[in-house]
Design a protein around this motif. Structure first.
Motif, PDB file in Angstrom:
ATOM      1  N   LEU A  85      32.467  47.977  38.444  1.00  0.00           N
ATOM      2  CA  LEU A  85      32.871  46.432  37.526  1.00  0.00           C
ATOM      3  C   LEU A  85      32.011  45.658  37.409  1.00  0.00           C
ATOM      4  CD1 LEU A  85      36.175  46.465  39.593  1.00  0.00           C
ATOM      5  CD2 LEU A  85      35.923  47.429  37.492  1.00  0.00           C
ATOM      6  N   VAL A  86      30.953  46.085  36.440  1.00  0.00           N
ATOM      7  CA  VAL A  86      29.813  45.052  36.383  1.00  0.00           C
ATOM      8  C   VAL A  86      30.006  43.790  35.630  1.00  0.00           C
ATOM      9  CG1 VAL A  86      28.261  46.957  36.151  1.00  0.00           C
ATOM     10  CG2 VAL A  86      29.350  46.174  33.934  1.00  0.00           C
ATOM     11  N   HIS A  87      31.228  43.607  34.948  1.00  0.00           N
ATOM     12  CA  HIS A  87      31.744  42.131  34.355  1.00  0.00           C
ATOM     13  C   HIS A  87      32.591  41.556  35.312  1.00  0.00           C
ATOM     14  CE1 HIS A  87      29.790  42.541  30.142  1.00  0.00           C
ATOM     15  NE2 HIS A  87      29.956  43.943  30.487  1.00  0.00           N
ATOM     16  N   LEU A  88      32.621  41.750  36.557  1.00  0.00           N
ATOM     17  CA  LEU A  88      33.584  41.126  37.377  1.00  0.00           C
ATOM     18  C   LEU A  88      33.103  39.888  37.876  1.00  0.00           C
ATOM     19  CD1 LEU A  88      36.527  42.306  38.721  1.00  0.00           C
ATOM     20  CD2 LEU A  88      34.969  42.431  40.578  1.00  0.00           C
ATOM     21  N   GLN A  89      34.010  38.766  37.517  1.00  0.00           N
ATOM     22  CA  GLN A  89      33.918  37.527  37.710  1.00  0.00           C
ATOM     23  C   GLN A  89      34.502  36.866  39.412  1.00  0.00           C
ATOM     24  OE1 GLN A  89      34.683  35.075  34.484  1.00  0.00           O
ATOM     25  NE2 GLN A  89      33.470  36.325  33.029  1.00  0.00           N
ATOM     26  N   ASN A  90      35.816  37.415  39.476  1.00  0.00           N
ATOM     27  CA  ASN A  90      36.767  36.953  40.475  1.00  0.00           C
ATOM     28  C   ASN A  90      37.223  38.230  41.197  1.00  0.00           C
ATOM     29  OD1 ASN A  90      36.497  34.367  39.298  1.00  0.00           O
ATOM     30  ND2 ASN A  90      38.470  34.764  38.200  1.00  0.00           N
ATOM     31  N   LEU A  91      36.716  38.283  42.611  1.00  0.00           N
ATOM     32  CA  LEU A  91      37.412  39.239  43.471  1.00  0.00           C
ATOM     33  C   LEU A  91      38.081  38.674  44.736  1.00  0.00           C
ATOM     34  CD1 LEU A  91      37.267  42.414  44.355  1.00  0.00           C
ATOM     35  CD2 LEU A  91      35.054  42.111  45.406  1.00  0.00           C
ATOM     36  N   MET A  92      39.249  39.170  44.686  1.00  0.00           N
ATOM     37  CA  MET A  92      40.110  38.674  45.856  1.00  0.00           C
ATOM     38  C   MET A  92      40.638  39.782  46.719  1.00  0.00           C
ATOM     39  SD  MET A  92      43.214  35.954  46.004  1.00  0.00           S
ATOM     40  CE  MET A  92      44.237  36.669  45.096  1.00  0.00           C
ATOM     41  N   LEU A  93      40.573  39.927  47.736  1.00  0.00           N
ATOM     42  CA  LEU A  93      40.840  41.050  48.488  1.00  0.00           C
ATOM     43  C   LEU A  93      41.584  40.038  49.791  1.00  0.00           C
ATOM     44  CD1 LEU A  93      38.196  43.614  48.992  1.00  0.00           C
ATOM     45  CD2 LEU A  93      39.963  43.614  47.341  1.00  0.00           C
ATOM     46  N   HIS A  94      42.858  40.081  50.080  1.00  0.00           N
ATOM     47  CA  HIS A  94      43.406  38.949  50.508  1.00  0.00           C
ATOM     48  C   HIS A  94      44.793  39.504  51.357  1.00  0.00           C
ATOM     49  CE1 HIS A  94      44.945  35.049  51.924  1.00  0.00           C
ATOM     50  NE2 HIS A  94      46.150  35.153  51.339  1.00  0.00           N
ATOM     51  N   HIS A  95      44.890  39.193  52.732  1.00  0.00           N
ATOM     52  CA  HIS A  95      46.169  39.744  53.551  1.00  0.00           C
ATOM     53  C   HIS A  95      46.250  41.368  53.191  1.00  0.00           C
ATOM     54  CE1 HIS A  95      48.492  37.279  55.925  1.00  0.00           C
ATOM     55  NE2 HIS A  95      48.507  36.103  54.904  1.00  0.00           N
ATOM     56  N   LEU A  96      45.027  42.030  53.537  1.00  0.00           N
ATOM     57  CA  LEU A  96      45.138  43.593  53.723  1.00  0.00           C
ATOM     58  C   LEU A  96      44.471  43.767  54.906  1.00  0.00           C
ATOM     59  CD1 LEU A  96      43.237  43.869  50.261  1.00  0.00           C
ATOM     60  CD2 LEU A  96      45.844  43.887  50.662  1.00  0.00           C
ATOM     61  N   PRO A  97      45.512  43.441  56.129  1.00  0.00           N
ATOM     62  CA  PRO A  97      44.801  43.731  57.506  1.00  0.00           C
ATOM     63  C   PRO A  97      44.308  44.974  57.994  1.00  0.00           C
ATOM     64  CG  PRO A  97      47.456  43.586  57.397  1.00  0.00           C
ATOM     65  CD  PRO A  97      46.803  43.379  56.115  1.00  0.00           C
ATOM     66  N   ALA A  98      44.604  46.055  57.166  1.00  0.00           N
ATOM     67  CA  ALA A  98      44.273  47.558  57.506  1.00  0.00           C
ATOM     68  C   ALA A  98      42.992  48.042  56.974  1.00  0.00           C
ATOM     69  CB  ALA A  98      45.440  48.469  57.335  1.00  0.00           C
ATOM     70  N   ILE A  99      42.466  46.818  56.078  1.00  0.00           N
ATOM     71  CA  ILE A  99      41.375  47.245  55.471  1.00  0.00           C
ATOM     72  C   ILE A  99      40.125  46.818  56.499  1.00  0.00           C
ATOM     73  CG2 ILE A  99      39.517  46.509  53.641  1.00  0.00           C
ATOM     74  CD1 ILE A  99      41.637  48.227  52.479  1.00  0.00           C
ATOM     75  N   SER A 100      39.194  47.900  56.588  1.00  0.00           N
ATOM     76  CA  SER A 100      38.169  47.373  57.741  1.00  0.00           C
ATOM     77  C   SER A 100      36.611  47.921  57.402  1.00  0.00           C
ATOM     78  CB  SER A 100      38.469  48.517  59.068  1.00  0.00           C
ATOM     79  OG  SER A 100      38.549  49.830  58.728  1.00  0.00           O
ATOM     80  N   GLY A 101      36.058  47.720  58.407  1.00  0.00           N
ATOM     81  CA  GLY A 101      34.633  48.134  58.184  1.00  0.00           C
ATOM     82  C   GLY A 101      33.608  47.031  57.596  1.00  0.00           C
ATOM     83  N   PRO A 102      32.448  47.213  57.137  1.00  0.00           N
ATOM     84  CA  PRO A 102      31.500  45.958  56.865  1.00  0.00           C
ATOM     85  C   PRO A 102      31.738  45.768  55.346  1.00  0.00           C
ATOM     86  CG  PRO A 102      30.370  48.063  56.923  1.00  0.00           C
ATOM     87  CD  PRO A 102      31.570  48.489  57.471  1.00  0.00           C
ATOM     88  N   ILE A 103      31.275  44.642  54.862  1.00  0.00           N
ATOM     89  CA  ILE A 103      31.221  44.356  53.466  1.00  0.00           C
ATOM     90  C   ILE A 103      30.214  45.059  52.930  1.00  0.00           C
ATOM     91  CG2 ILE A 103      30.817  42.469  51.596  1.00  0.00           C
ATOM     92  CD1 ILE A 103      31.822  40.365  54.043  1.00  0.00           C
ATOM     93  N   PRO A 104      30.426  45.962  51.959  1.00  0.00           N
ATOM     94  CA  PRO A 104      29.419  47.042  51.362  1.00  0.00           C
ATOM     95  C   PRO A 104      28.242  46.358  50.497  1.00  0.00           C
ATOM     96  CG  PRO A 104      31.504  47.014  50.040  1.00  0.00           C
ATOM     97  CD  PRO A 104      31.560  46.255  51.078  1.00  0.00           C
TER      98      PRO A 104
END
Length: 337
Positions: free
Chosen positions: A99-118
C-alpha cells in the motif's frame, strides 16, 4: 433582467466542467488501483481470511471496503483502520508494504495480533499517522521507524514492546506526537527527541521501566503535554517548566525526580500538573494561585516545606493534594507555627 446568450453559454460550460470533475472523481474512487486491491487481498489472506474483512471481495471496488479509505481524486488507498476485533489473530502482514500511498495506518484494540512490528512498515514512505495500540505486539520499537520521514504521529501504546526508545525517532522532521505508554520499555530518553518538531510536541511514556534523567535539550522543546508517570526517572525536571512555555498537561508522578520546586516558573497555560510520589523539595511557588486554567494539582508524597499558597484558585485543591510532605502547612493543612 434577462441573461445574455454569452452568460448562458458560460454558465453551461461551468456546469459541464463541474459535472466532468465530479464524474472523474467518482470514476477514480470506483476504479480501485489493482496494486492496492492485490495488497489488501494479500493482507486478508495472511490473516486467515477472517470475517472482519468479509466486504473485501475481488469483484467489488476496494475503495468501498470496510476499514479502507481512498483519496477521492486519485482512487489510491491512503488509509487503513482496523480496530475493535478480539477474534483477529496473527501477525502484522508484510503485504502491507504494497500500500505504497498509505498515509494513515491504525491497528487498534486487536489483542490477538502478536509478534514484532515488521520491517515492511518502513516501506510506507508516505505514512503520516501510525497507530498500533492495544494489541499483543511485542519486540522492540524498531529503529527503522526513523525512515518514515512524513510521520507526524506515532502511537504504540498498550502493547508488550521492550527495549529502548530508538534514537532514530529524533531524525523525523515532522514528528510532533509520541505515545509509547503502557509497554515494557527500558533505557533513557534520546536527547534529541523532538529537536526538529515543527510545532507543539506531545510525549506520553507512562507505565514503563524507563530511567535516567530528562535531557537538557528538552528545555528547548515546545511541549504541550508531557506524561512520564510510573517510570524510574531521576534528577532535575525543572527544564520542562517556564512561564512562557506552551505546556498544558504535565505528569511526572511516581518517579524519583529531585529538584527545588520553589525556584521554577510554572507555564501560564498549565491546566493539570501531577508531581506526586517523587523526591521534590523546596516550597510551592506562590504563582500556582494565579494559574487560571489550573484544574488539577498534586504534589503529595514529596519533601516540600513551607506555607501552601492562598487565594486565587487554591480553594479547588484539598489536603489530599499536599499530603505526605516534609513540612507543608497552612490551609487546607494544619496552620503554620
Amino acid at each position: 433582467m434577462q441573461s445574455s446568450p454569452k452568460m448562458k453559454t458560460t454558465a453551461l460550460l461551468v456546469l459541464l466542467l463541474l459535472t466532468s470533475l465530479l464524474a472523474a472523481a467518482s470514476s477514480n474512487k470506483d476504479r480501485c488501483h489493482p496494486a492496492d486491491k492485490a495488497a489488501l487481498l494479500a493482507i486478508k489472506a495472511a490473516l486467515g481470511n477472517p470475517y472482519h474483512f468479509a466486504s473485501w471481495t475481488p469483484d467489488t471496488p476496494c475503495c468501498d471496503w470496510y476499514d479502507v479509505d481512498c483519496d477521492p481524486s486519485t482512487g489510491r488507498v491512503v488509509g487503513l483502520s482496523v480496530f475493535q476485533d478480539a477474534n483477529l489473530t496473527g501477525t502484522i502482514p508484510d503485504a502491507i508494504a504494497g500500500l505504497v500511498h498509505l498515509q494513515n495506518l491504525m491497528l487498534h484494540h486487536l489483542p490477538a495480533i502478536s509478534g514484532p512490528i515488521p520491517p515492511a512498515i518502513a516501506k510506507l514512505s508516505n505514512l503520516s499517522l501510525l497507530i498500533i495500540s492495544y494489541t499483543g505486539v511485542s519486540g522492540p520499537v524498531p529503529s527503522f521507524l526513523g525512515k518514515l520521514t512524513a510521520l507526524t504521529l506515532l502511537d504504540l501504546s498498550f502493547n508488550s514492546l521492550t527495549g529502548a526508545i530508538p534514537a532514530s525517532l529524533a531524525d523525523l522532521p515532522s514528528l510532533s506526537s509520541i505515545d509509547l505508554s503502557r509497554n515494557r520499555l527500558t533505557g533513557s530518553l534520546p536527547p534529541l527527541l523532538f529537536s526538529k518538531a515543527p510545532q507543539e510536541a506531545y510525549l506520553r511514556l507512562s507505565h514503563n521501566n524507563l530511567s535516567g534523567t530528562i535531557p537538557a535539550e528538552f528545555a528547548a522543546v515546545s511541549f504541550a503535554e508531557v506524561d512520564l508517570s510510573r517510570n524510574a526517572f531521576t534528577g532535575d525536571a525543572s527544564g520542562l517548566f517556564g512561564r512562557a512555555k506552551a505546556l498544558q498537561h504535565l505528569d511526572l508522578s511516581r518517579n524519583a525526580f529531585s529538584f527545588d520546586l520553589s525556584v521554577v516558573e510554572l507555564p501560564e497555560q498549565l491546566d493539570s500538573v501531577d508531581l506526586s510520589h517523587n523526591a521534590i523539595y523546596g516550597g510551592i511557588p506562590a504563582q500556582v494561585a494565579n494559574l487560571s486554567n489550573l484544574q488539577f494539582f498534586n504534589v503529595s508524597y514529596n519533601r516540600l516545606c513551607g506555607a501552601v499558597p492562598t487565594g486565587g484558585n487554591m480553594a479547588r485543591f484539598d489536603a489530599y493534594c499536599y499530603q505526605h510532605n516534609k513540612c507543608l502547612c497552612g490551609t487546607p493543612l494544619p496552620p503554620c507555627n
